[in-house]
Design a protein around this motif. Structure first.
Motif, PDB file in Angstrom:
ATOM      1  N   ARG A  11       1.442 -96.268 -48.688  1.00  0.00           N
ATOM      2  CA  ARG A  11       2.649 -96.512 -47.742  1.00  0.00           C
ATOM      3  C   ARG A  11       4.013 -97.061 -48.662  1.00  0.00           C
ATOM      4  NH1 ARG A  11      -0.548-101.365 -45.006  1.00  0.00           N
ATOM      5  NH2 ARG A  11      -2.544 -99.935 -44.369  1.00  0.00           N
ATOM      6  N   VAL A  12       4.014 -96.992 -49.877  1.00  0.00           N
ATOM      7  CA  VAL A  12       5.251 -97.297 -50.728  1.00  0.00           C
ATOM      8  C   VAL A  12       5.885 -95.567 -51.096  1.00  0.00           C
ATOM      9  CG1 VAL A  12       5.881 -97.929 -53.024  1.00  0.00           C
ATOM     10  CG2 VAL A  12       3.988 -99.056 -52.014  1.00  0.00           C
ATOM     11  N   ASP A  13       7.025 -95.988 -51.269  1.00  0.00           N
ATOM     12  CA  ASP A  13       8.007 -94.662 -51.406  1.00  0.00           C
ATOM     13  C   ASP A  13       7.530 -93.789 -52.702  1.00  0.00           C
ATOM     14  OD1 ASP A  13      10.447 -94.040 -53.225  1.00  0.00           O
ATOM     15  OD2 ASP A  13      10.813 -93.212 -51.341  1.00  0.00           O
ATOM     16  N   PRO A  14       7.209 -92.683 -52.632  1.00  0.00           N
ATOM     17  CA  PRO A  14       6.629 -91.894 -53.750  1.00  0.00           C
ATOM     18  C   PRO A  14       7.102 -92.283 -55.085  1.00  0.00           C
ATOM     19  CG  PRO A  14       6.974 -90.590 -51.753  1.00  0.00           C
ATOM     20  CD  PRO A  14       7.556 -91.817 -51.613  1.00  0.00           C
ATOM     21  N   ASN A  15       8.739 -92.337 -55.279  1.00  0.00           N
ATOM     22  CA  ASN A  15       9.396 -92.422 -56.397  1.00  0.00           C
ATOM     23  C   ASN A  15       8.886 -93.969 -56.964  1.00  0.00           C
ATOM     24  OD1 ASN A  15      10.361 -90.048 -56.500  1.00  0.00           O
ATOM     25  ND2 ASN A  15      12.067 -90.848 -55.329  1.00  0.00           N
ATOM     26  N   LEU A  16       8.915 -95.038 -55.990  1.00  0.00           N
ATOM     27  CA  LEU A  16       8.527 -96.431 -56.472  1.00  0.00           C
ATOM     28  C   LEU A  16       7.186 -96.317 -56.796  1.00  0.00           C
ATOM     29  CD1 LEU A  16       9.526 -99.299 -56.516  1.00  0.00           C
ATOM     30  CD2 LEU A  16       9.139 -99.554 -54.363  1.00  0.00           C
ATOM     31  N   ARG A  17       6.177 -95.716 -56.258  1.00  0.00           N
ATOM     32  CA  ARG A  17       4.902 -95.670 -56.451  1.00  0.00           C
ATOM     33  C   ARG A  17       4.624 -95.074 -57.789  1.00  0.00           C
ATOM     34  NH1 ARG A  17       2.468 -91.914 -52.517  1.00  0.00           N
ATOM     35  NH2 ARG A  17       2.658 -90.446 -54.337  1.00  0.00           N
ATOM     36  N   ASP A  18       5.235 -94.180 -58.029  1.00  0.00           N
ATOM     37  CA  ASP A  18       5.062 -93.389 -59.395  1.00  0.00           C
ATOM     38  C   ASP A  18       5.705 -94.438 -60.596  1.00  0.00           C
ATOM     39  OD1 ASP A  18       4.191 -91.107 -58.147  1.00  0.00           O
ATOM     40  OD2 ASP A  18       5.879 -89.920 -58.485  1.00  0.00           O
ATOM     41  N   GLU A  19       6.599 -95.184 -60.331  1.00  0.00           N
ATOM     42  CA  GLU A  19       7.155 -95.929 -61.478  1.00  0.00           C
ATOM     43  C   GLU A  19       6.194 -97.339 -61.469  1.00  0.00           C
ATOM     44  OE1 GLU A  19      10.882 -99.037 -61.582  1.00  0.00           O
ATOM     45  OE2 GLU A  19      11.241 -97.448 -60.496  1.00  0.00           O
ATOM     46  N   MET A  20       5.687 -97.621 -60.387  1.00  0.00           N
ATOM     47  CA  MET A  20       4.696 -98.654 -60.345  1.00  0.00           C
ATOM     48  C   MET A  20       3.292 -98.426 -61.207  1.00  0.00           C
ATOM     49  SD  MET A  20       5.247-100.259 -56.609  1.00  0.00           S
ATOM     50  CE  MET A  20       3.718-101.446 -56.613  1.00  0.00           C
ATOM     51  N   LEU A  21       2.931 -97.141 -60.712  1.00  0.00           N
ATOM     52  CA  LEU A  21       1.655 -96.647 -61.631  1.00  0.00           C
ATOM     53  C   LEU A  21       1.899 -96.673 -62.973  1.00  0.00           C
ATOM     54  CD1 LEU A  21       0.309 -94.078 -58.958  1.00  0.00           C
ATOM     55  CD2 LEU A  21      -0.841 -96.476 -59.703  1.00  0.00           C
ATOM     56  N   ALA A  22       3.033 -96.055 -63.076  1.00  0.00           N
ATOM     57  CA  ALA A  22       3.354 -95.643 -64.966  1.00  0.00           C
ATOM     58  C   ALA A  22       3.485 -97.106 -65.358  1.00  0.00           C
ATOM     59  CB  ALA A  22       4.785 -95.185 -64.797  1.00  0.00           C
ATOM     60  N   GLU A  23       3.969 -98.165 -64.633  1.00  0.00           N
ATOM     61  CA  GLU A  23       4.228 -99.470 -65.381  1.00  0.00           C
ATOM     62  C   GLU A  23       2.760-100.142 -65.556  1.00  0.00           C
ATOM     63  OE1 GLU A  23       6.334-103.807 -64.445  1.00  0.00           O
ATOM     64  OE2 GLU A  23       7.217-101.965 -63.553  1.00  0.00           O
ATOM     65  N   LEU A  24       1.862 -99.870 -64.609  1.00  0.00           N
ATOM     66  CA  LEU A  24       0.461-100.462 -64.699  1.00  0.00           C
ATOM     67  C   LEU A  24      -0.131 -99.691 -65.934  1.00  0.00           C
ATOM     68  CD1 LEU A  24      -0.482-100.636 -61.014  1.00  0.00           C
ATOM     69  CD2 LEU A  24      -0.231-102.627 -62.483  1.00  0.00           C
ATOM     70  N   PHE A  25      -0.014 -98.514 -65.889  1.00  0.00           N
ATOM     71  CA  PHE A  25      -0.559 -97.691 -67.041  1.00  0.00           C
ATOM     72  C   PHE A  25       0.017 -98.223 -68.514  1.00  0.00           C
ATOM     73  CE2 PHE A  25      -0.443 -94.110 -69.922  1.00  0.00           C
ATOM     74  CZ  PHE A  25      -1.756 -93.798 -70.194  1.00  0.00           C
ATOM     75  N   LEU A  26       1.160 -98.390 -68.746  1.00  0.00           N
ATOM     76  CA  LEU A  26       1.703 -98.616 -69.762  1.00  0.00           C
ATOM     77  C   LEU A  26       1.247-100.116 -70.092  1.00  0.00           C
ATOM     78  CD1 LEU A  26       5.613 -97.484 -69.750  1.00  0.00           C
ATOM     79  CD2 LEU A  26       3.435 -96.558 -71.125  1.00  0.00           C
ATOM     80  N   ASP A  27       1.194-100.848 -69.182  1.00  0.00           N
ATOM     81  CA  ASP A  27       0.719-102.551 -69.262  1.00  0.00           C
ATOM     82  C   ASP A  27      -0.772-102.478 -70.019  1.00  0.00           C
ATOM     83  OD1 ASP A  27       3.058-103.636 -68.749  1.00  0.00           O
ATOM     84  OD2 ASP A  27       2.341-103.945 -66.659  1.00  0.00           O
ATOM     85  N   GLN A  28      -1.372-101.636 -69.525  1.00  0.00           N
ATOM     86  CA  GLN A  28      -2.677-101.254 -69.758  1.00  0.00           C
ATOM     87  C   GLN A  28      -3.272-100.848 -71.237  1.00  0.00           C
ATOM     88  OE1 GLN A  28      -5.749-102.527 -67.875  1.00  0.00           O
ATOM     89  NE2 GLN A  28      -6.885-102.192 -69.757  1.00  0.00           N
ATOM     90  N   VAL A  29      -2.351 -99.755 -71.476  1.00  0.00           N
ATOM     91  CA  VAL A  29      -2.386 -99.267 -72.895  1.00  0.00           C
ATOM     92  C   VAL A  29      -1.849-100.299 -73.903  1.00  0.00           C
ATOM     93  CG1 VAL A  29      -1.100 -97.556 -74.226  1.00  0.00           C
ATOM     94  CG2 VAL A  29      -2.194 -96.807 -71.896  1.00  0.00           C
ATOM     95  N   ILE A  30      -0.996-101.149 -73.563  1.00  0.00           N
ATOM     96  CA  ILE A  30      -0.255-102.003 -74.588  1.00  0.00           C
ATOM     97  C   ILE A  30      -1.537-103.369 -74.654  1.00  0.00           C
ATOM     98  CG2 ILE A  30       1.518-103.770 -74.631  1.00  0.00           C
ATOM     99  CD1 ILE A  30       3.431-101.939 -73.505  1.00  0.00           C
ATOM    100  N   ASN A  31      -2.084-103.637 -73.480  1.00  0.00           N
ATOM    101  CA  ASN A  31      -2.962-104.510 -73.743  1.00  0.00           C
ATOM    102  C   ASN A  31      -4.196-104.258 -74.362  1.00  0.00           C
ATOM    103  OD1 ASN A  31      -3.904-107.212 -72.918  1.00  0.00           O
ATOM    104  ND2 ASN A  31      -5.021-106.397 -71.421  1.00  0.00           N
ATOM    105  N   ASP A  32      -4.599-103.161 -74.279  1.00  0.00           N
ATOM    106  CA  ASP A  32      -5.876-102.395 -74.785  1.00  0.00           C
ATOM    107  C   ASP A  32      -5.501-102.278 -76.567  1.00  0.00           C
ATOM    108  OD1 ASP A  32      -7.164-102.179 -72.546  1.00  0.00           O
ATOM    109  OD2 ASP A  32      -6.871 -99.972 -72.229  1.00  0.00           O
ATOM    110  N   PHE A  33      -4.344-102.033 -76.632  1.00  0.00           N
ATOM    111  CA  PHE A  33      -3.689-101.770 -78.165  1.00  0.00           C
ATOM    112  C   PHE A  33      -3.809-103.385 -78.894  1.00  0.00           C
ATOM    113  CE2 PHE A  33      -0.338-102.177 -81.344  1.00  0.00           C
ATOM    114  CZ  PHE A  33      -0.816-101.323 -82.169  1.00  0.00           C
ATOM    115  N   LYS A  34      -3.313-104.397 -77.896  1.00  0.00           N
ATOM    116  CA  LYS A  34      -3.315-105.624 -78.654  1.00  0.00           C
ATOM    117  C   LYS A  34      -4.824-106.188 -78.786  1.00  0.00           C
ATOM    118  CE  LYS A  34       0.853-107.316 -76.407  1.00  0.00           C
ATOM    119  NZ  LYS A  34       1.418-108.197 -75.246  1.00  0.00           N
ATOM    120  N   LYS A  35      -5.762-105.793 -77.885  1.00  0.00           N
ATOM    121  CA  LYS A  35      -7.216-106.216 -77.934  1.00  0.00           C
ATOM    122  C   LYS A  35      -7.519-105.435 -79.112  1.00  0.00           C
ATOM    123  CE  LYS A  35      -8.253-105.525 -73.795  1.00  0.00           C
ATOM    124  NZ  LYS A  35      -9.385-105.406 -72.450  1.00  0.00           N
ATOM    125  N   MET A  36      -7.621-104.138 -79.473  1.00  0.00           N
ATOM    126  CA  MET A  36      -7.767-103.319 -80.645  1.00  0.00           C
ATOM    127  C   MET A  36      -7.499-104.056 -81.823  1.00  0.00           C
ATOM    128  SD  MET A  36     -10.373-101.455 -79.447  1.00  0.00           S
ATOM    129  CE  MET A  36     -10.544-100.881 -81.081  1.00  0.00           C
TER     130      MET A  36
END
Length: 66
Positions: A11-36
C-alpha cells in the motif's frame, strides 16, 4: 508477521517502499557485520584467556542481538 508487513508495504508508494526495503536491508547487513566482528573478538579473547574482554564482548553481543 512478515506477511502482514509485506501486505502493508504493497500500500506504500513504490519509491518509498524501495527506500524502506533498502534501509531494512542495510540495517540487517550492518547488524550481521557487527555480530560477526564481535564473535571473532570473543574467539580471540577465549584463545588468549582474557576473561575481562570475554565478559565485555558477550554483553556487547547481547545488545547487538536484541
Amino acid at each position: 508477521m512478515e506477511n502482514n508487513m509485506l501486505n502493508e508495504m504493497d500500500r506504500v508508494d513504490p519509491n518509498l517502499r524501495d527506500e524502506m526495503l533498502a534501509e531494512l536491508f542495510l540495517d540487517q547487513v550492518i547488524n550481521d557485520f557487527k555480530k560477526m566482528k564481535i564473535l571473532k573478538e570473543i574467539d580471540h579473547s577465549l584463545k588468549n584467556k582474557d576473561k575481562e574482554a570475554f565478559l565485555r564482548l558477550t554483553e556487547e553481543l547481547k545488545s547487538v542481538i536484541c
